[in-house]
Design a protein around this motif. Structure first.
Motif, mmCIF file in Angstrom:
data_model
loop_
_atom_site.group_PDB
_atom_site.id
_atom_site.type_symbol
_atom_site.label_atom_id
_atom_site.label_comp_id
_atom_site.label_asym_id
_atom_site.label_seq_id
_atom_site.Cartn_x
_atom_site.Cartn_y
_atom_site.Cartn_z
ATOM 1 N N THR A 80 61.730 63.572 39.318
ATOM 2 C CA THR A 80 61.371 62.160 39.271
ATOM 3 C C THR A 80 59.926 62.008 38.792
ATOM 4 O OG1 THR A 80 62.887 61.827 41.106
ATOM 5 C CG2 THR A 80 61.433 60.006 40.580
ATOM 6 N N ASP A 305 68.228 58.345 38.079
ATOM 7 C CA ASP A 305 67.871 59.373 39.044
ATOM 8 C C ASP A 305 69.099 59.664 39.913
ATOM 9 O OD1 ASP A 305 66.202 61.151 40.208
ATOM 10 O OD2 ASP A 305 64.733 59.694 40.915
ATOM 11 N N ARG A 406 58.229 68.650 49.380
ATOM 12 C CA ARG A 406 58.475 67.289 49.851
ATOM 13 C C ARG A 406 58.067 67.148 51.317
ATOM 14 N NH1 ARG A 406 62.877 64.585 47.946
ATOM 15 N NH2 ARG A 406 61.907 64.022 46.017
HETATM 16 MG MG MG Z 1 63.997 62.721 42.515
#
Ligand code: MG
Ligand code: ATP
Length: 459
Positions: A80, A305, A406
């Motif tokens: 992303t 996405d 993340r």
């Molecule tokens: Mg993503």
């Protein structure tokens, strides 16, 4: 004497939004399209960034329309982020629409309708139009009124006589009630430079003329002042509009319902679904204008996405759309390996149909090493405007390397919050350790659920 007090100018507080990708400012490439390890908020992932750089160059040159680019890689590896960087590199003039695969499952609308609309929002059309306009400084006007047809006590404007002046010419024109009404509504009086569309009668107030008595006298006037135009009063002028195919569909659909071109700006009934007929007419119209040199097409980017959430129907629609003439570049991102295509029990790489994969170029993203994780965390700290001690950054990097990037980015915000409530000036190791004890990453959560498997509600 009136007392006048000066107040300190209040500094405006800006609302700052810190989204997950606000630190991404571009792809961070040098002039030869080689990735610089840390640049524009991007760190590492050089191969994917360089590939994206080539894609951007081709989009700019209009060479990639109708192609598909797949961004594939494990979760949290910057897919992303790279798509966001591509949109930043393309700039504001190239339409870039971002959607998630799940958005096609709206209860009120058909899947294909949502996809068509998204595709058409990504195709920019620059329309050049020559229009005849009356343009000049209003030097004299005379409004004739007549009794209202339903209420004779009320007077309504019936016609108007206007004298327009340019540096070279003066012309007096007479017009009907719609023009008179616009003049009254827009508060236009002598001294303003106006433009009247000869065909539609729409009036645009350009500002006060610098040569008019009003323009000269009112020094503290906030109204825009412009020089008196030159040339003839009635002239042909070129207007340039930047629209998308979706805008044109909407204008066309409104016109068919009798709304007129400007109902788009002044509101009107919302149009939920646009007929195929309207879209075909718009396409034909646009193609004709392009052939005549009156329009230019700027294909943009549709980024979907989590596109493994699309199903076979949506994929086959996309496959067909790519073959047509007016299409954007389609970028699909996914973190799935070999899995079933949604809506079928067919297994395929990334859960995409093979024929779509065949027609695409694939950019892979790879997992980050500790070095990259540390640099990304450092950038995120800067973005969130918090300082961190060196050893605390090392601990957080370790957590990131063990779990995921993340998760460590999530912990970063929490650690910053903890530092704030503990009144620490900088984020310390204790802050990081405390929040990593309070919260769980996904593997801890799985173990936790396993432990209480029997006690948890199943249904
Ligand atoms: Mg993503
Ligand atoms: N190379 C990079 N440089 C700077 N920031 C990055 C980079 N890669 C990822 N990030 C940041 O790390 C976080 C996670 O990355 P991102 O959301 O792009 O992953 P993803 O591949 O899209 O994951 P998913 O498959 O779960 O959607 C984001 O905040 C993102 O901006």
């Amino acid at each position: 004497m009136a007392s006048i007090k000066e107040l300190p100018t209040r500094s405006t507080t800006r609302f700052e939004r810190i989204g997950a990708h606000t630190h991404v400012k571009g792809l961070g490439l040098d002039e030869n399209l080689k990735a610089v390890r840390i640049k524009d908020g991007m760190v590492g992932q050089e191969r994917a960034r360089e590939a994206a750089g080539l894609v951007v160059q081709m989009i700019r040159e209009g060479k990639l329309s109708g192609k598909t680019v797949i961004l594939a890689g494990p979760p949290g590896t910057g897919k992303t982020a790279i798509a966001v960087a591509i949109s930043k590199e393309l700039g504001a003039n190239v339409p870039f629409i971002q959607m998630s695969g799940s958005e096609v499952y709206s209860s009120g609308r058909k899947k294909t309708e949502i996809l068509i609309e998204a595709i058409r929002k990504c195709i920019g059309v620059e329309v050049h139009e020559m229009r005849k306009v009356y343009e000049g400084e209003l030097t004299h006007m005379d409004i004739k009124t007549a009794p209202h047809p339903y209420n004779p006590y009320q007077k309504v404007p019936e016609s108007i006589r206007l004298t327009l002046k340019t540096k070279d010419e003066e012309k007096t024109i007479e017009a009907g009630s719609t023009i008179a009404q616009q003049i009254i509504k827009q508060n236009i009086s002598e001294g303003f430079v106006i433009q009247i569309d000869a065909e539609t009668g729409r009036i645009v107030n350009l500002g006060l003329s610098l040569t008019s008595a009003k323009g000269k006298t009112y020094d503290i006037d906030t109204r825009r002042k412009i020089p008196c135009p030159s040339g003839e009063v009635l002239k042909e002028k070129e207007f340039v509009y930047n629209l998308t195919l979706a805008d044109m569909d909407e204008i066309n659909a409104r016109q068919r319902r009798g709304g007129g071109v400007f109902s788009m700006f002044f509101g009107g009934a919302e149009i939920k679904e646009i007929d195929t007929e309207v879209r075909t007419a718009v396409d034909e119209g646009v193609k004709k204008m392009v052939d005549e040199g009156k329009s230019f097409i700027h294909p943009g980017v549709l980024f979907i996405d989590d596109s493994h959430l699309l199903d076979l129907e949506a994929f086959s629609f996309l496959g067909r759309a790519i073959e047509s003439e007016l299409v954007p570049i389609i970028i699909l991102a996914t973190n799935r390996g070999v899995t079933t295509i949604r809506g079928t029990d067919v297994k395929s790489p990334m859960g995409f149909p093979l024929d779509l994969i065949d027609r695409s170029v694939i950019i892979g993203t790879e997992e980050y090493g500790a070095d990259s994780i540390r640099e990304i965390l450092r950038i995120r700290f800067k973005e969130e405007k918090v300082n961190i001690k060196k050893d605390a950054l090392a601990t957080l990097t370790e957590v990131g390397a063990k779990t995921s990037l993340r998760y460590s980015v999530q912990l970063l915000s929490l650690a910053a919050q903890n530092a704030k409530s503990a009144k620490h000036k900088n984020v310390t190791v204790e802050d990081v350790e405390r929040v990593s004890k309070l919260f769980m990453d996904s593997s801890e959560a799985t173990q936790h659920l396993k432990k209480y498997e029997e006690k948890m509600m199943m249904h």
